[in-house]
Design a protein around this motif. Structure first.
Motif, PDB file in Angstrom:
ATOM      1  N   ALA A  69      43.310  39.357  44.610  1.00 12.32           N
ATOM      2  CA  ALA A  69      42.087  39.989  45.103  1.00 12.32           C
ATOM      3  C   ALA A  69      41.623  40.999  44.068  1.00 12.32           C
ATOM      4  N   ALA A  70      41.154  40.493  42.933  1.00 11.48           N
ATOM      5  CA  ALA A  70      40.863  41.375  41.816  1.00 11.48           C
ATOM      6  C   ALA A  70      39.369  41.611  41.640  1.00 11.48           C
ATOM      7  N   ASP A  71      39.010  42.818  41.309  1.00 14.33           N
ATOM      8  CA  ASP A  71      37.622  43.174  41.002  1.00 14.33           C
ATOM      9  C   ASP A  71      36.651  42.777  42.094  1.00 14.33           C
ATOM     10  N   LEU A  72      37.077  42.902  43.343  1.00 17.24           N
ATOM     11  CA  LEU A  72      36.147  42.592  44.424  1.00 17.24           C
ATOM     12  C   LEU A  72      35.189  43.747  44.622  1.00 17.24           C
ATOM     13  N   THR A  73      33.946  43.412  44.891  1.00 21.49           N
ATOM     14  CA  THR A  73      32.949  44.474  45.053  1.00 21.49           C
ATOM     15  C   THR A  73      33.088  45.095  46.449  1.00 21.49           C
TER      16      THR A  73
END
Lengths: 302, 549, 325
Positions: A69-73
């Motif tokens: 769950a990377a760089d989710l806005t």
């Protein structure tokens, strides 16, 4: 358990009022009230962090089996402020960051205020060679560039949030010490102090009853600025890579953000909030001192 | 230094007294060491992930974070104090020959002080790698190395994780993309690229970046990765590792093996030093002697197999102490050719001093290479100029290295044109991908590295001396998890120290069909006699914990 | 107090502080845990080679002996040899010092010019809405982490707008005859703009508030009222009388500010890839290069201590009532 002498509510209140009065909180200035309000806000955030945070700040989060769950806005999948490049919840890190900030800030502030006050009072009251030795120590402290000193200390000891506190305790009492010494010198020559000495009061009692209460506001105010110094220093140290890897702090978050190219990715939700909170909490310290402007800049009051 | 509080000490004493001896079969808390997130985000991440999976097996795992300098102290210099640690081997052109890795990492003789710091001791393996060293027939050697990899995959002395992909980029409006060379296992950042890249327009300077300072430009001092980029261009060597990973003649026009231990190398004619003097066979012999003189301790081992050298015209004959299959790579492709007229007095002086040749820094280094030294502004940039007289003269005009410690700034500079070759990028590769997509002038290249990341097991400390235990721990983590969650997809799973980038040597059977999963690992542990009692993994019957904390 | 006595006393004090800092520095590094040779992970170093290296750097001597050798070397201007660069620390540090100094001084001058003018203006506008907004704003500039501000400025003015380069002191490959030619070039000033701006934004708060406070004090004084009664314009009163008296303490604080400013260099130099002493110190500490870290730290401390001396002397010169302790 054991019986307690009944103390009336009103006398307890009076004692509280007297204690607060000694500190002389600058409750008349609107800016100062804002500052105190900001501190209160952060204290609440720190104390209730486990309840406010949505996730474990260190937990590695996944969207599906092997997908990080990377760089989710912000807003995606319930992550209020989105996630970092290594898959951690930003909001939770921010909230828990308040704990390190206050922990370091308050401890450092306490040490700076305590050591500075003791040095200042002892030097100012006793004078003579005690004064000379302590002021020479202060001179040496003034000669040590602070941030480089913390960096060297961080490499010297294991990287830990306490390095900033130790460094401040060793070096940054200098301003407080000098100013309180001046104040003590003035107070010592007052009539009622002379009277107390003549009547045989011990030095300790005189310091406790006459000097310390008058000096306390200054200690408090230097302490509140020291909170800001501590947090700013910790942020710089983390940015340079000397921070404590075991604790989440806003400085650590910023270091993480910049190293993960948050700027290039436009992840403003990652690098703006920690910076903004640092500014807020450090400004709070300055706002509180508004009522005592002379402390903000070091005049050479010797 | 962290001291335990009085309460924890008291609690520990109490629990020790109260617990029955049966609990002594419980496996102690296992430590896994990693570098900080700031320095090594991928390593930090995969260590956490691995600890997470091991905990599911019933182990109590503690992740210990420490900076590199401390790690060396606690792991390299204290070989019996740690359990497991994250570690890496860096890919270098010289490591295109697998000898250095398959031998030094696992042979029993390097266990005490060398690269076999895990303490692996397998006589069968020793025999294999000793044999490959003297097997001059490539097919025979290849077979031996493949066998060695199979043996390692069975034994799992280390938990191999992944071969990362290196990230580089360049401006394709400035440089002809067809002339950029992608060297297997190394990437586009290599000497061949710097020699062959052709400018398309007015800009003829290669402007590249490094996040670290240049420590020294000294052909007798291995002072750092960035420094080696420079010495490789300013100095020639007899052979060079080609883009295919195999050594080829360079300053040598040709070579010939006379017998198992004798090789004659013919020096190219017409080579000149940058100060105008000619390059002679005496210079070549001197270069090897200087490396072995003791004044260049880092190069000493690379000439260790040379017994004698002799000159006949332009021929230099090396007599070796024993047959050495990797000689071309390990020695002839490694030793820089240096001018005797400059270095002879330097070596002579250093022999009388406490310091050595590493302390000598020429103000303007003189080599014979395809680039000559231009200028060096401290901590800021190094400029090299194309040497038009060289037989392999570069197409570019100058080679300019900028020191940029700020990774965001490096990317920004690539976008703005301040640099036109991104040669050092430790950040997030997805950003480079995005940049290349947005800007058609940018081309990003990702290359599987020779190097690798792994978790090392300490064989000196049980239960890591038990092969079944190691195999289970290794099997518990799906490598796809590591590649996805720690490397953002920019890596390939690994189960061998020989990277797939070394196509000739790599044994693909080790990776294909690699099975992993927590259930599988639990089964493996159960089969080997390990039991889970009250949520904690215990030793097999009859074995108890000898290393309590 | 005779001027010469004051000066001598201050000089002696400075020498004492210098010695104390040098000593603290020495023991701090030597007592660091871990061997300095830990960074040499070359397996080919035999124990004998390691012993030779230890001897060469004097690491096999008893601590007090090392200290005396260190002091003696220091007096001769020898700061030792860097573990990694194998070169003289003194040379390296002195070569990098100008880059740091020019950044520090330029940014302080910018900060002080702005601060003095803005401070005077705010004193003038006492009690107005402008003051109520600006004052907290100024306080927040002093609350910003400098590296955060630097990164943001970099992102906006370099990456997005492309007005300024992203790092270094000059264009790649540009050659200048001498360091003065470099400092005089437009190229250099373009490269220095953002780091100077970052440092200046942070430092301007101090002179601003100081100037404002002093101005307000001075403007309340009688002679200002007298001048007003005489009919002089308020503006002329402010400029000729108030400002001049308010300015002197501000100038004293400039000297001290150099000491505080120079530590901001440590982060700003890293953000802007500026080849200065601050960045060198960080790198040296990271690589456990004791002599270099020591030398860099010492150089910075010397600047701080010297500027403190200058401030002391200035203050003593300006304030005839200086009390001796």
């Amino acid at each position: 358990m054991f019986s307690r002498p009944k103390v009336s509510a009103s006398s307890r209140l009076a004692k509280l009022r007297r204690a607060l009065g000694a500190v002389r909180l600058p409750l008349h200035d609107p800016l100062a009230i804002i500052g105190l309000g900001i501190y209160a806000f952060f204290i609440v955030m720190a104390v209730f962090a486990p309840l406010i945070a949505t996730h474990d700040p260190n937990e590695i989060l996944f969207t599906s089996e092997f997908a990080l769950a990377a760089d989710l806005t912000p807003g995606t999948d319930g992550y209020i402020l989105g996630t970092t490049t290594l898959g951690r919840d930003i909001f939770s890190q921010i909230v828990w960051g308040a704990r390190s900030a206050l922990l370091i800030g308050l401890t450092a502030a306490f040490m700076v205020a305590l050591i500075g006050s003791i040095v200042g009072i002892v030097a100012g009251y006793f004078g003579g060679w005690v004064d000379m030795v302590l002021m020479r120590l202060a001179d040496v402290a003034f000669g040590i560039p602070f941030l480089p000193f913390v960096i060297v200390l961080a490499a010297f000891l294991e990287p830990s949030i306490w390095n900033v506190v130790i460094a401040m305790a060793l070096v940054l009492w200098r301003d407080t010490g000098r100013v309180i010494r001046s104040q003590t010198l003035t107070l010592r020559n007052r009539v009622y102090v002379e009277a107390a000495r003549v009547s045989g009061s011990s030095d300790f009692k005189i310091i406790l009853r006459h000097i310390a209460p008058n000096v306390l506001p200054l200690s408090f105010l230097y302490g509140s600025i020291a909170i800001g110094w501590a947090i700013l220093t910790e942020a710089s140290i983390s940015f340079l890579g000397f921070g404590d890897p075991d604790s989440i702090s806003w400085g650590y978050m910023l270091q993480d953000a910049f190293a993960s190219q948050a700027l290039s990715k436009g992840s403003y939700y990652w690098f703006v909030p920690p910076g903004f909170l640092i500014i807020l909490i450090v400004s709070a310290g300055f706002f509180i001192t508004r009522g005592y402007e002379q402390i903000l800049f070091p005049k050479l009051d010797r | 230094m962290k001291l335990p509080s009085i309460t924890t000490m008291f609690a520990a004493m109490l629990s020790y007294a109260v617990l029955t001896p049966a609990a002594a079969e419980e496996i102690r808390t296992i430590n896994i060491v990693t570098r900080p997130q700031a320095a090594q985000p991928a390593e930090f991440q995969f260590t956490q992930l691995i600890a997470q999976e091991w905990r599911k097996l019933g182990l109590d795992v503690n992740v210990q974070v420490m900076p590199w300098e401390q790690m060396i102290q606690e792991i390299w210099f204290s070989r019996d104090k740690w359990d497991t640690t994250a570690w890496q081997m860096v890919g270098r052109p010289e490591r295109s020959d697998p000898d250095e890795i398959v031998f030094n990492l696992f042979h029993s003789t390097t266990a005490a002080k060398g690269f076999n710091f895990i303490g692996y001791n397998n006589p069968e393996y020793d025999a294999l790698v000793e044999a490959q060293r003297v097997a001059l027939d490539p097919a025979v050697r290849r077979d031996l190395i493949r066998q060695a990899q199979t043996l390692l995959a069975e034994d799992q002395p280390n938990m191999m994780l992944a071969h990362p992909q290196s990230t580089y980029a360049f401006n394709n409006a400035v440089w002809d993309a067809a002339t950029i060379v992608d060297q297997s296992g190394i990437g586009i950042r290599n000497t061949w690229t710097y020699l062959e890249m052709e400018p398309l327009g007015d800009v003829t300077d290669i402007i590249l970046n490094s996040s670290d300072n240049v420590t020294a430009i000294n052909p007798l001092y291995i002072s750092g990765g960035t420094d080696s980029w420079i010495t490789e261009l300013v100095y020639d060597r007899l052979m060079r590792i080609g883009a295919d990973g195999l050594p080829q003649p360079w300053a040598a026009e040709s070579y010939e093996w006379i017998d198992d231990t004798t090789i004659t190398v013919t020096l190219r004619e017409g080579m000149m030093w940058h100060d105008g003097m000619p390059v002679t066979p005496e210079d070549v012999v001197f270069s090897f002697e200087a490396a072995g003189s003791g004044e260049a301790p880092m190069y000493g081992p690379f000439v260790g197999s040379i017994a004698d050298m002799s000159i006949d015209g332009m021929d230099i004959t090396f007599s070796l102490t024993e047959p050495s299959a990797p000689f071309l790579t390990a020695s002839l492709s490694k030793i820089n050719l240096i001018p005797m007229h400059i270095w002879e007095p330097v070596i002579a002086e250093q022999l009388t001093l406490e310091t050595n040749a590493e302390s000598f820094q020429e103000p303007a280094p003189i080599g014979s290479g395809p680039y000559r030294f231009g200028s060096w502004t401290l901590n800021e940039e190094v400029v090299l100029e194309a040497n038009a007289e060289h037989w392999a003269a570069p197409k570019a005009g100058r080679w300019i290295l900028r020191i940029v410690p700020n990774v965001e700034a490096a990317l920004g500079m690539l976008r703005s044109g301040e640099i036109n070759f991104l040669s050092d990028f430790p950040g997030d590769p997805t950003v480079v991908v995005a940049a290349a997509e947005e800007d058609p002038n940018l081309t990003a290249v990702f290359t599987v590295d020779i190097g690798f990341r792994y978790v090392a097991f300490n064989h000196r400390r049980p239960p890591f001396n038990d092969t079944a235990f190691r195999r289970a721990l290794s099997a518990s983590v799906d490598r796809r998890l590591i590649v996805g969650a720690a490397f953002r997809g920019f890596a390939v799973p690994s189960n061998s120290v020989v990277s797939p980038a070394l196509g000739f040597w790599h044994n693909e059977e080790t990776v294909e069909g690699m099975e992993a999963g927590v259930e599988l690992a639990q089964q493996m542990l159960a089969d080997a006699g390990y039991e889970v009692v009250d949520g904690r993994l215990n030793y097999p019957e009859g074995v108890s914990e000898t290393l309590g904390e | 107090m005779k001027a010469i006595t004051v000066i001598c006393a201050r000089l002696l004090q400075t020498a004492f502080v210098l010695l104390a800092v040098i000593t603290i520095l020495f023991f701090m590094f030597r007592l660091m845990p871990g061997s300095p040779l830990a960074a040499y992970i070359d397996p080919n170093f035999t124990p004998e080679q390691q012993a030779t290296l230890m001897a060469r750097f004097g690491l096999d001597q008893p601590l007090w002996k090392q200290y005396l050798i260190y002091l003696r070397n220091l007096l001769q201007g020898d700061l030792g040899e860097s573990f990694f660069y194998r070169q003289s620390v003194a040379e390296r540090v002195l070569a990098l010092l100008p880059n740091t100094l020019i950044l520090t001084f330029t940014s302080l001058i910018v900060a002080y010019i702005f601060g003095v003018l803005a401070g005077a203006y705010l004193a003038w506008k006492r009690g107005s809405v402008v003051e109520q907004i600006c004052l907290p704003l100024v306080l927040t500039t002093r609350a910003m982490p400098e590296f955060w501000l630097g990164m943001l400025l970099l992102a906006v003015f370099s990456f997005s707008l492309g007005w300024f380069p992203a790092g270094g002191t000059r264009e790649p490959g540009a050659e200048y005859g001498s360091i003065w030619a470099l400092y005089a070039s437009a190229d250099f000033w373009r490269h220095m703009a953002l780091p100077v701006l970052t440092l200046a934004i942070y430092s301007q708060g101090l002179p601003l508030l100081l100037m404002r406070s002093n101005m307000m004090d001075v403007m309340r004084e009688d002679f200002v009222t007298m001048a007003r009664i005489k009919g002089l314009s308020t503006f002329s009163v402010v400029i000729r009388h108030a400002a001049r008296n308010a300015l002197l303490p501000v100038m004293t604080s400039f000297a001290i500010a150099v000491g505080y400013q120079i530590q901001g260099n440590v982060v700003v130099e890293t953000v802007f890839s500026w080849p200065g002493l601050g960045r060198e110190l960080v790198r040296a500490v990271q690589t456990a290069d004791y002599p270099l870290a020591q030398g860099a730290f010492l150089m910075i401390a010397v600047v701080v201590i010297l500027m403190n001396l200058v401030a002391d002397l200035l203050y003593a010169a300006l304030d005839p009532r200086v009390t001796r302790d």
